[in-house]
Design an enzyme around this catalytic site. Structure first.
Site, PDB file in Angstrom:
ATOM      1  N   CYS A 140       0.836  -1.200   0.000  1.00  0.00           N
ATOM      2  CA  CYS A 140       0.000   0.000   0.000  1.00  0.00           C
ATOM      3  C   CYS A 140       0.876   1.258   0.000  1.00  0.00           C
ATOM      4  O   CYS A 140       1.485   1.583  -1.007  1.00  0.00           O
ATOM      5  CB  CYS A 140      -0.986  -0.032   1.163  1.00  0.00           C
ATOM      6  SG  CYS A 140      -2.332   1.171   0.970  1.00  0.00           S
ATOM      7  N   GLU A 177      -1.574  -8.657   4.483  1.00  0.00           N
ATOM      8  CA  GLU A 177      -1.570  -9.004   5.911  1.00  0.00           C
ATOM      9  C   GLU A 177      -2.980  -9.036   6.500  1.00  0.00           C
ATOM     10  O   GLU A 177      -3.180  -9.523   7.621  1.00  0.00           O
ATOM     11  CB  GLU A 177      -0.689  -8.024   6.694  1.00  0.00           C
ATOM     12  CG  GLU A 177      -1.320  -6.698   7.066  1.00  0.00           C
ATOM     13  CD  GLU A 177      -1.413  -5.686   5.931  1.00  0.00           C
ATOM     14  OE1 GLU A 177      -1.938  -4.579   6.150  1.00  0.00           O
ATOM     15  OE2 GLU A 177      -0.953  -6.014   4.802  1.00  0.00           O
ATOM     16  N   HIS A 210      -3.570  -5.062   0.867  1.00  0.00           N
ATOM     17  CA  HIS A 210      -3.032  -5.415   2.174  1.00  0.00           C
ATOM     18  C   HIS A 210      -3.056  -6.935   2.378  1.00  0.00           C
ATOM     19  O   HIS A 210      -3.986  -7.471   2.991  1.00  0.00           O
ATOM     20  CB  HIS A 210      -3.843  -4.735   3.288  1.00  0.00           C
ATOM     21  CG  HIS A 210      -3.562  -3.281   3.431  1.00  0.00           C
ATOM     22  ND1 HIS A 210      -2.627  -2.795   4.319  1.00  0.00           N
ATOM     23  CD2 HIS A 210      -4.071  -2.213   2.778  1.00  0.00           C
ATOM     24  CE1 HIS A 210      -2.575  -1.487   4.215  1.00  0.00           C
ATOM     25  NE2 HIS A 210      -3.442  -1.093   3.289  1.00  0.00           N
TER      26      HIS A 210
END
Length: 241
Positions: free
Chosen positions: A123, A219, A217
């Site tokens: 990002c 994660e 993202h």
């Protein structure tokens, strides 16, 4: 005969992940300045087979020494990049600058590029990679696949014959949250994924370097492919025993 080399960790690749720097954070009875990293990052690194080292903002002159002790680097998501870094005036909807973090992460990127250390931008990290290489950003997007201002998912399509396409060859839904995007591409970068509306979703440097930026993202999801590819590249990077 080439000398056999191993990771400096002696086992799992050590992946450095940049962090937030907050002037005030609260936990228990404490309210103090703190370096913060969402738990999804070390969770993802661990699940992909690596170890995590947090890299809080520091003196940029230390970046070369820090990166030299790592097998891979992740520039994490976070606040908007200061527009002065790419020669623009701040627009009304652009967030407040995080100048200390900008300086530190730009130094980490430069050190990773100079040393050939595998590098993943997530990002903000992808946006900062683009800026580090002379590119610019769109400071605010309206109506980008319903992802502006809220966490959601949308589909990204890989560009054939790219590093990202070798990791994820088919279109896939990804977790996303952003309101800025790549505008003018930085030098030597190529686009390796797009959203349906044409927004650049991944960029990379050509082989043999392992340098990838993704706008989403990973994660925040369960797909390990991008992080696993970084950890694998980090594990293959040779260091003296």
């Amino acid at each position: 005969m080439r000398e056999k080399r191993v990771s400096v960790t002696g086992g799992r690749p050590l992946i450095g992940v940049s962090t937030y720097l907050e002037s005030k954070a609260r936990w228990g009875v404490w309210e103090l300045p703190a370096a913060l990293l969402p738990a999804g990052y070390p969770r993802l690194v661990r699940a992909a087979g690596g170890l995590t080292a947090m890299l809080p903002p520091d003196d940029p002159s230390y970046a070369d020494e820090v990166v030299a002790r790592l097998d891979g680097v992740v520039i994490a998501g976070g606040p908007d990049v200061d527009p002065s870094r790419y020669g623009s005036e701040r627009e009304e909807r652009t967030g407040p600058p995080a100048r200390e973090r900008d300086a530190w992460e730009l130094a980490l990127i430069e050190a990773a590029l100079a040393s050939g250390t595998p590098l993943l931008g997530i990002c903000r990290g992808m946006q900062l990679l683009n800026v580090a290489l002379g590119g610019t950003l769109v400071q605010h997007m309206d109506g980008h696949v319903e992802s502006v201002g809220v966490f959601g998912t949308h589909e990204v399509k890989p560009v054939p014959d790219t590093l990202y396409a070798s990791i994820a060859p088919e279109a896939s839904a990804v977790p996303t949250y952003h309101h800025q995007a790549v505008d003018r591409l930085g030098r030597d970068l190529i686009v390796s994924a797009y959203a349906e509306d044409g927004t650049v979703e991944a960029v990379e440097l050509p082989s043999p370097r392992w340098v990838l930026g993704v706008q989403w993202h990973p994660e925040m999801g369960e797909d390990l492919r991008v992080m696993s590819a970084l950890v694998q590249a980090a594990g293959e990077r040779l260091r003296p025993r």
